[in-house]
Design a protein around this motif. Structure first.
Motif, PDB file in Angstrom:
ATOM      1  N   GLU A  93     -27.493 -27.373   4.484  1.00 13.90           N
ATOM      2  CA  GLU A  93     -26.705 -26.412   3.705  1.00 13.90           C
ATOM      3  C   GLU A  93     -25.428 -25.982   4.422  1.00 13.90           C
ATOM      4  N   ASP A  94     -25.322 -26.230   5.747  1.00  7.74           N
ATOM      5  CA  ASP A  94     -24.099 -25.889   6.478  1.00  7.74           C
ATOM      6  C   ASP A  94     -22.996 -26.924   6.277  1.00  7.74           C
ATOM      7  N   ARG A  96     -21.564 -28.013   3.600  1.00  7.46           N
ATOM      8  CA  ARG A  96     -20.534 -27.616   2.640  1.00  7.46           C
ATOM      9  C   ARG A  96     -19.471 -26.732   3.296  1.00  7.46           C
ATOM     10  N   GLY A  97     -19.893 -25.904   4.219  1.00  2.00           N
ATOM     11  CA  GLY A  97     -18.935 -25.058   4.923  1.00  2.00           C
ATOM     12  C   GLY A  97     -17.973 -25.877   5.767  1.00  2.00           C
ATOM     13  N   GLY A 100     -15.603 -27.682   3.490  1.00  2.00           N
ATOM     14  CA  GLY A 100     -14.642 -26.721   2.963  1.00  2.00           C
ATOM     15  C   GLY A 100     -13.509 -26.473   3.941  1.00  2.00           C
ATOM     16  N   MET A 101     -13.810 -26.419   5.232  1.00  2.33           N
ATOM     17  CA  MET A 101     -12.770 -26.234   6.239  1.00  2.33           C
ATOM     18  C   MET A 101     -11.831 -27.432   6.286  1.00  2.33           C
ATOM     19  N   MET A 188     -16.968 -23.414  12.917  1.00  4.03           N
ATOM     20  CA  MET A 188     -17.785 -22.606  12.030  1.00  4.03           C
ATOM     21  C   MET A 188     -19.083 -22.239  12.748  1.00  4.03           C
ATOM     22  N   ILE A 190     -22.788 -21.625  13.574  1.00 12.45           N
ATOM     23  CA  ILE A 190     -24.034 -22.073  12.957  1.00 12.45           C
ATOM     24  C   ILE A 190     -25.214 -21.652  13.830  1.00 12.45           C
TER      25      ILE A 190
END
Length: 283
Positions: A93-94, A96-97, A100-101, A188, A190
């Protein structure tokens, strides 16, 4: 999310963790390309991948994590490459982050592990020191130098494949290469999970830690030569100056040792200038 994304997992004898990870990954990204690079596994990694409809590229013998990353990148069709470990540390699920960056302007997005998620105190201290050293060498803040969880633009990453070592330090090299080339790198936060099952990391803290240090110095000398050679030159010059002061007070003369230190300082400085020009021409 688009079909232009390739998710690459280097794996060696990770069939147990893949049985849990691949269904979740396929559910999260049903239309994306997922490639497992089987680095000479002796278990049923290939069969597990086939069961879950995941592409597999196999090494006939174990070549190392970095070699698996390079194989995956060469076989990937996506414009954005996502690299993650196959041992269950990284959460699907991480992803997508990170993507996105990349879509918001970063050419590399790294999942920076929080300190309390490192396996041991020794690794926390080691990674903190490596991050600070790499930050100084590149001139940019490096929050997690060795994280294997990252998303990159394929067209940039593939240019540096020839630089990547075949073992465990591909994150180190790729991060510093992106910084030196003026490609934006973002982080990001995590939370890394414990490895699934009872398997332990293949990395040996002291042996591979020393190797990471050498790699940082080598990459620093390649990408930021003056940040490497100038302090060495200054140290030699100061040593020569201090020794000259001592010998002048004691004997009133310049000794051969002082002269050697001064010459070594000058030669190191000139080598740094030459290396800086070679690096500039290369990039």
């Amino acid at each position: 999310m688009t079909s232009e994304i390739s998710i690459i997992l280097p794996a060696k004898n990770e069939s147990e963790s893949l049985q849990t990870l691949l269904p979740v990954l396929r559910k999260e990204f049903p239309d994306e390309e997922i490639i497992v690079v089987d680095d000479g596994s002796t278990d049923d990694t290939a069969q597990v991948c086939a069961t879950h409809g995941v592409s597999t590229v196999r090494h006939v013998y174990s070549m190392g994590n970095g070699a698996a990353i390079k194989t995956g990148a060469r076989n990937a069709a996506g414009n954005i490459l996502v690299f993650m470990d196959a041992d269950g540390q990284h959460r699907p699920e991480d992803i997508r982050g990170l993507i996105g960056m990349v879509n918001n302007g970063y050419d590399m997005a790294v999942g920076a592990r929080q300190l309390d998620t490192h396996a041991s105190l020794t690794r926390r201290i080691g990674n903190t020191l490596y991050n600070k050293l790499a930050s100084w060498m590149t001139g940019y803040p490096v929050l997690d130098l060795t994280s294997g969880f990252r998303a990159v633009r394929a067209r940039h990453f593939k240019k540096f494949l020839y630089l990547l070592p075949n073992k465990f330090s591909y994150p180190t090299t790729s991060t510093m290469a992106f910084f030196r080339s003026g490609l934006p790198v973002g982080y990001m936060p995590i939370q890394a999970r414990q490895r699934s099952g009872e398997r332990k990391s293949h990395i040996r803290v002291f042996h591979d830690g020393f190797r990471f240090l050498i790699i940082i110095l080598k990459i620093g000398a390649l990408f930021s030569p003056m940040r490497f050679f100038l302090p060495v030159s200054a140290a030699l010059f100061l040593a020569g100056l201090m020794y000259y002061g001592y010998t002048y007070i004691a004997w009133g003369r310049l000794t051969n040792m002082s002269a050697i230190l001064f010459l070594s300082s000058l030669l190191t400085f000139l080598i740094g200038i030459l290396s800086e020009q070679v690096s500039a021409l290369h990039y």
